[in-house]
Design a protein around this motif. Structure first.
Motif, PDB file in Angstrom:
ATOM      1  N   LEU A  96       0.822  -1.208   0.000  1.00  0.00           N
ATOM      2  CA  LEU A  96       0.000   0.000   0.000  1.00  0.00           C
ATOM      3  C   LEU A  96       0.860   1.263   0.000  1.00  0.00           C
ATOM      4  O   LEU A  96       0.506   2.270  -0.619  1.00  0.00           O
ATOM      5  CB  LEU A  96      -0.925   0.006   1.222  1.00  0.00           C
ATOM      6  N   THR A 122       0.285   4.243  -2.546  1.00  0.00           N
ATOM      7  CA  THR A 122      -0.211   5.503  -2.014  1.00  0.00           C
ATOM      8  C   THR A 122       0.888   6.555  -1.909  1.00  0.00           C
ATOM      9  O   THR A 122       0.583   7.746  -1.861  1.00  0.00           O
ATOM     10  CB  THR A 122      -0.852   5.292  -0.628  1.00  0.00           C
ATOM     11  N   VAL A 156      -6.826   4.389  -4.816  1.00  0.00           N
ATOM     12  CA  VAL A 156      -6.403   3.692  -3.600  1.00  0.00           C
ATOM     13  C   VAL A 156      -7.426   2.640  -3.193  1.00  0.00           C
ATOM     14  O   VAL A 156      -7.065   1.542  -2.748  1.00  0.00           O
ATOM     15  CB  VAL A 156      -6.171   4.706  -2.461  1.00  0.00           C
ATOM     16  N   LEU A 157      -8.717   2.933  -3.345  1.00  0.00           N
ATOM     17  CA  LEU A 157      -9.753   1.947  -3.021  1.00  0.00           C
ATOM     18  C   LEU A 157      -9.654   0.734  -3.934  1.00  0.00           C
ATOM     19  O   LEU A 157      -9.812  -0.415  -3.487  1.00  0.00           O
ATOM     20  CB  LEU A 157     -11.139   2.590  -3.135  1.00  0.00           C
ATOM     21  N   ALA A 197      -6.611  -1.168  -2.730  1.00  0.00           N
ATOM     22  CA  ALA A 197      -6.892  -1.861  -1.469  1.00  0.00           C
ATOM     23  C   ALA A 197      -7.698  -3.136  -1.720  1.00  0.00           C
ATOM     24  O   ALA A 197      -7.452  -4.171  -1.083  1.00  0.00           O
ATOM     25  CB  ALA A 197      -7.640  -0.934  -0.522  1.00  0.00           C
ATOM     26  N   GLY A 199      -5.363  -5.577  -3.168  1.00  0.00           N
ATOM     27  CA  GLY A 199      -4.400  -5.946  -2.138  1.00  0.00           C
ATOM     28  C   GLY A 199      -4.971  -6.953  -1.152  1.00  0.00           C
ATOM     29  O   GLY A 199      -4.294  -7.919  -0.776  1.00  0.00           O
ATOM     30  N   LEU A 200      -6.211  -6.734  -0.719  1.00  0.00           N
ATOM     31  CA  LEU A 200      -6.851  -7.677   0.202  1.00  0.00           C
ATOM     32  C   LEU A 200      -7.060  -9.035  -0.462  1.00  0.00           C
ATOM     33  O   LEU A 200      -6.866 -10.087   0.163  1.00  0.00           O
ATOM     34  CB  LEU A 200      -8.191  -7.109   0.669  1.00  0.00           C
ATOM     35  N   SER A 204       0.453  -3.241  -8.820  1.00  0.00           N
ATOM     36  CA  SER A 204       1.109  -2.027  -8.327  1.00  0.00           C
ATOM     37  C   SER A 204       1.621  -1.182  -9.485  1.00  0.00           C
ATOM     38  O   SER A 204       1.438   0.042  -9.511  1.00  0.00           O
ATOM     39  CB  SER A 204       2.276  -2.386  -7.400  1.00  0.00           C
TER      40      SER A 204
END
Length: 301
Positions: A87, A91, A141-142, A145, A148-149, A173
């Motif tokens: 992240l 970010t 970013v959402l 995320a 990423g999760l 990424s």
């Protein structure tokens, strides 16, 4: 596969550009330095408290015998830190671009100016540009995320989680990192987030060739700060060539079927978006040669 090398070439071109324009390189370092200090403190705090956080989240393992408890919680702690680093890489660019919006927009404009042709300007007040940048960065970013999760969960799958998942993570990424960087030049051209994502998906390998090496480089402490000015310059050069390559394809439907009827598509990929020659003058940020004067219009919101 050739696009992978082409994308990496734009990254190198951007670094060479700032190398030839030392004043702009120093100018572009300032936002990265401020953001680096903030992120270094956050990652240090995560590393310090990751063990306690993992123990708090896994009370069911309190009674496990050694060494299984240590292996299990150690593995989760490592995954947690990797996820935080994942992240941070994404970010970091978003926050740095937000902090340095005036700096990087000026840098991008100078790249456009040095390469010749039109130098698009948004025509918006600074606070409005910052709001749009923050809004789009939050949306990115959402998305990151979410992926990423998903990848974090897949990391528990034997073999797959230790081989394929990290590779996919770097590709995700790299893609979104490239989106954040090209946004500096594309926002000045009035291209919204949805259209930017469609543009980059259309040249996915080119995007990954630009973004993935930069993602790997950003994992090295302090490297991100020094590469950011060149990355913004390279992303601007990439956007310029994407536009130049797109124009002939946009004109083809009109040449085959006659003049575009009024009320046609105005979004990404439509001839009117950037003012292609032979389509009645500028509709967005471009100016059609020989079809009337006037400066490029700002973003229409």
């Amino acid at each position: 596969m050739r696009d992978l090398g082409v994308g990496f070439g734009y990254l190198m071109k951007g670094q060479r550009w700032v190398g030839r324009h030392g004043r702009w390189f120093g100018f572009g370092l300032l936002p990265g330095l401020v953001t680096l200090v903030l992120y270094a403190a956050a990652l240090a705090g995560l590393a310090w408290g990751a063990d306690d956080l993992t123990a708090w989240a896994t009370p069911f393992a309190d009674d496990w015998s050694s060494p299984w408890q240590g292996f299990f919680r150690g593995f989760l702690t490592a995954l947690l830190f990797v996820f935080g680093l994942f992240l941070a890489v994404i970010t970091f660019t978003a926050v740095t671009l937000l902090v340095g919006q005036p700096f990087y927009e000026s840098l991008s404009e100078e790249v456009d100016r040095s390469e010749g042709g039109e130098v698009p300007e948004s025509g918006l007040l600074l606070w409005r540009e910052l709001w749009i940048s923050a809004r789009d960065s939050l949306r990115v970013v959402l998305r990151v995320a979410f992926y990423g999760l998903l990848l974090f969960a897949l990391g528990f799958v034997p073999v797959l989680g230790q081989t394929v998942v990290p590779l996919v993570g770097f590709c995700v990424s790299g893609f979104f990192l490239a989106e954040e960087l090209t946004a500096v030049a594309l926002q000045r051209r009035g291209v919204e987030l949805k259209e930017r994502l469609a543009m980059l998906r259309g040249r996915r390998l080119l995007t990954l060739g630009f973004g993935v090496p930069l993602t790997l480089a950003f994992l090295v402490p302090f490297v991100a700060v020094f590469l950011m000015p060149g990355a913004v310059a390279g992303a601007t050069l990439l956007v310029r060539d994407l536009e130049a390559q797109r124009d002939p394809r946009e004109q083809a439907p009109a040449e085959a079927g006659g003049t575009q009827a009024p009320g046609g598509p105005q979004g990404y990929g439509a001839p009117q978006s950037y003012g292609s020659p032979g389509h009645g003058g500028p509709q967005g940020y471009g100016e059609a040669p020989g079809h009337g004067g006037g400066a490029p219009k700002g973003r229409r919101l």
